[in-house]
Design an enzyme around this catalytic site. Structure first.
Site, PDB file in Angstrom:
ATOM      1  N   TRP A  50     -10.082  -1.461  -0.361  1.00 53.87           N
ATOM      2  CA  TRP A  50      -9.421  -0.197  -0.707  1.00 53.87           C
ATOM      3  C   TRP A  50     -10.408   0.949  -0.717  1.00 53.87           C
ATOM      4  CZ3 TRP A  50      -4.679  -0.542   0.445  1.00 53.87           C
ATOM      5  CH2 TRP A  50      -3.949  -1.700   0.173  1.00 53.87           C
ATOM      6  N   ASP A  56      -9.701   5.435  -7.998  1.00 52.84           N
ATOM      7  CA  ASP A  56      -8.502   4.711  -7.598  1.00 52.84           C
ATOM      8  C   ASP A  56      -8.331   3.595  -8.615  1.00 52.84           C
ATOM      9  OD1 ASP A  56      -6.556   3.082  -6.570  1.00 52.84           O
ATOM     10  OD2 ASP A  56      -7.529   2.750  -4.625  1.00 52.84           O
ATOM     11  N   LYS A  75       1.490  -2.103  -9.366  1.00 47.38           N
ATOM     12  CA  LYS A  75       0.737  -3.176 -10.009  1.00 47.38           C
ATOM     13  C   LYS A  75       0.906  -3.156 -11.524  1.00 47.38           C
ATOM     14  CE  LYS A  75      -1.549  -3.350  -5.868  1.00 47.38           C
ATOM     15  NZ  LYS A  75      -2.122  -2.433  -4.902  1.00 47.38           N
TER      16      LYS A  75
HETATM   17  C1  LIG Z   1      -2.558  -1.789  -3.863  1.00 46.17           C
HETATM   18  C2  LIG Z   1      -3.712  -0.866  -3.850  1.00 46.17           C
HETATM   19  C3  LIG Z   1      -3.721   0.296  -3.055  1.00 46.17           C
HETATM   20  C4  LIG Z   1      -2.608   0.639  -2.101  1.00 46.17           C
HETATM   21  O1  LIG Z   1      -1.503   1.111  -2.771  1.00 46.17           O
HETATM   22  P1  LIG Z   1      -0.221   1.695  -1.997  1.00 46.17           P
HETATM   23  O2  LIG Z   1       0.618   2.172  -3.116  1.00 46.17           O
HETATM   24  O3  LIG Z   1       0.372   0.554  -1.218  1.00 46.17           O
HETATM   25  O4  LIG Z   1      -0.668   2.782  -1.112  1.00 46.17           O
HETATM   26  C5  LIG Z   1      -4.816   1.130  -3.146  1.00 46.17           C
HETATM   27  N1  LIG Z   1      -5.836   0.846  -3.960  1.00 46.17           N
HETATM   28  C6  LIG Z   1      -5.867  -0.258  -4.731  1.00 46.17           C
HETATM   29  C7  LIG Z   1      -7.035  -0.511  -5.625  1.00 46.17           C
HETATM   30  C8  LIG Z   1      -4.805  -1.152  -4.704  1.00 46.17           C
HETATM   31  O5  LIG Z   1      -4.828  -2.250  -5.468  1.00 46.17           O
END
Ligand SMILES: *Cc1c(COP(=O)(O)O)cnc(C)c1O
Length: 362
Positions: free
Chosen positions: A104, A174, A198
């Site tokens: 990511w 993030d 999540k």
């Molecule tokens: C799942 C995830 C993403 C992607 O998320 P989307 O909502 O599908 O764009 C980005 N960063 C991390 C750390 C993730 O776990």
């Protein structure tokens, strides 16, 4: 509720708290006694205004958010933030620092490079991202516009034990896979963003928390929807937001409050994760992917002696009502995602299954 639910260890979209789903069910056909369901009412109605305002207020309370932070409910998931962050925060003669600890972070770098100058302050790819870099390994540029990191690496199962040092007030995180799983040192941050699916609610929604002084940075030539300033000014109602998502996220915030807030969440998460790590460490049959000092409380990654055994474990677990344990292709092996809403009972049953599987196959 009579519906049968199995143990769900999916990395995302992931398990949600049952009381949240039950309340959402009740309001699906009619929000209270309104006679219209939650998905069917105007985003400008007084009912929805109350929902979005309450969600924001509860989040502010949970995170102890100072008044100079804006809360934005946007679309496009965390992925759109990989682009929006540099578009809003990175000026033409500036450099943004990125700490790369997984897939990511790599994707965030790729998008930032399309916008401006990027400096890689650290990268753990050489060790297949099995750890968080030490402070001495992180080489920040002289005057970064911001410093981006990924607080929890969903795929590799690593998590920052504390914020990277030396970038107070400049941190952009993030936090998609560990937001609201523990308290946050909010004064160190410029931007916090997370995809919802999540730890927060359904997919299709991103939570973005941005400090007010950063809103002076965007160029007016930015496409309107991509400008944080526009969303802050219109209180996330510039266009039609994901009303269902905001509603569910609000219920999740209330559920976290009812559990005792972020300190209580962290305690429960630590306790759940240590059940699994103890099982991994207590046996030669299982090997963890992440280094002990970098282990995630949200995504636990490990492997068995052979890939064949990994595969047999996944299908036997599935048959036993333990779903979603196959590791990501970048790591292989197994992964149990045990976010806030994953009940302790699910982890206990998984540990019992691991012991049983080892005794039959070890
Ligand atoms: C799942 C995830 C993403 C992607 O998320 P989307 O909502 O599908 O764009 C980005 N960063 C991390 C750390 C993730 O776990």
């Amino acid at each position: 509720m009579a519906t049968k639910r199995i143990h769900n260890f999916s990395a995302g979209p992931a398990v949600l708290p049952v009381p949240v789903l039950e309340e959402a069910c009740e309001n699906m056909l009619s929000l209270g006694d309104l006679g219209m369901g939650i998905m069917e009412i105007s985003h400008r109605s007084k009912q929805f205004s109350a929902i979005i305002e309450e969600a924001e207020a509860d989040l502010r309370e949970l995170l102890n958010l100072p008044a100079d932070f804006h809360v934005l409910f946007l679309q496009g998931g965390a992925t759109l933030q990989f682009s929006m962050v540099p578009m809003n925060l990175l000026g033409p003669n500036q450099t943004a620092d990125y700490i790369v600890t997984g897939v990511w972070s790599e994707k965030a770098v790729k998008e930032a490079k399309k916008v401006g100058e990027v400096h890689i302050a650290a990268d753990t790819k050489a060790e297949n991202h099995n750890r968080i870099p030490q402070a001495a390994e992180i080489k920040l540029s002289k005057s970064p516009a911001y410093v981006h990191f990924t607080s929890n690496n969903t795929i590799f199962g690593t998590q920052w034990p504390a914020e990277p040092a030396g970038a107070d007030e400049l941190l952009v995180v993030d936090a998609s896979s560990d937001i609201l799983s523990r308290p946050l040192a909010i004064d160190k941050y410029a931007v916090i963003y997370a995809g919802a699916q999540k730890n927060l609610g359904p997919s299709g929604l991103a939570l973005v928390i941005v400090r007010d002084d950063l809103l002076s940075r965007p160029r007016d030539s930015l496409p309107t929807y991509l400008n944080y300033k526009i969303h802050a000014k219109s209180k996330s109602l510039y266009n039609t937001p994901n009303t269902w998502g905001v509603y569910l996220m609000g219920l999740v915030f209330k559920w976290i409050k009812s559990q005792g807030g972020l300190e209580a969440m962290e305690e429960a998460n630590r306790s759940k994760a240590s059940l699994l790590y103890d099982a991994i460490d207590g046996s030669d049959f299982f090997r963890g992917h992440a280094e002990p000092g970098s282990r995630s409380l949200m995504n636990v990654t490990w492997r068995l002696p052979t890939e064949e055994l990994d595969a047999r474990f996944v299908s036997a677990a599935e048959a036993a009502g333990l779903s979603g344990l196959k590791g990501h292709r970048n790591v292989g092996g197994l992964r149990a995602s045990i976010y806030n809403a994953c009940p302790r009972r699910a982890v206990e049953d998984l540990v019992a299954f691991m012991n049983d599987f080892e005794s039959k196959n070890g």
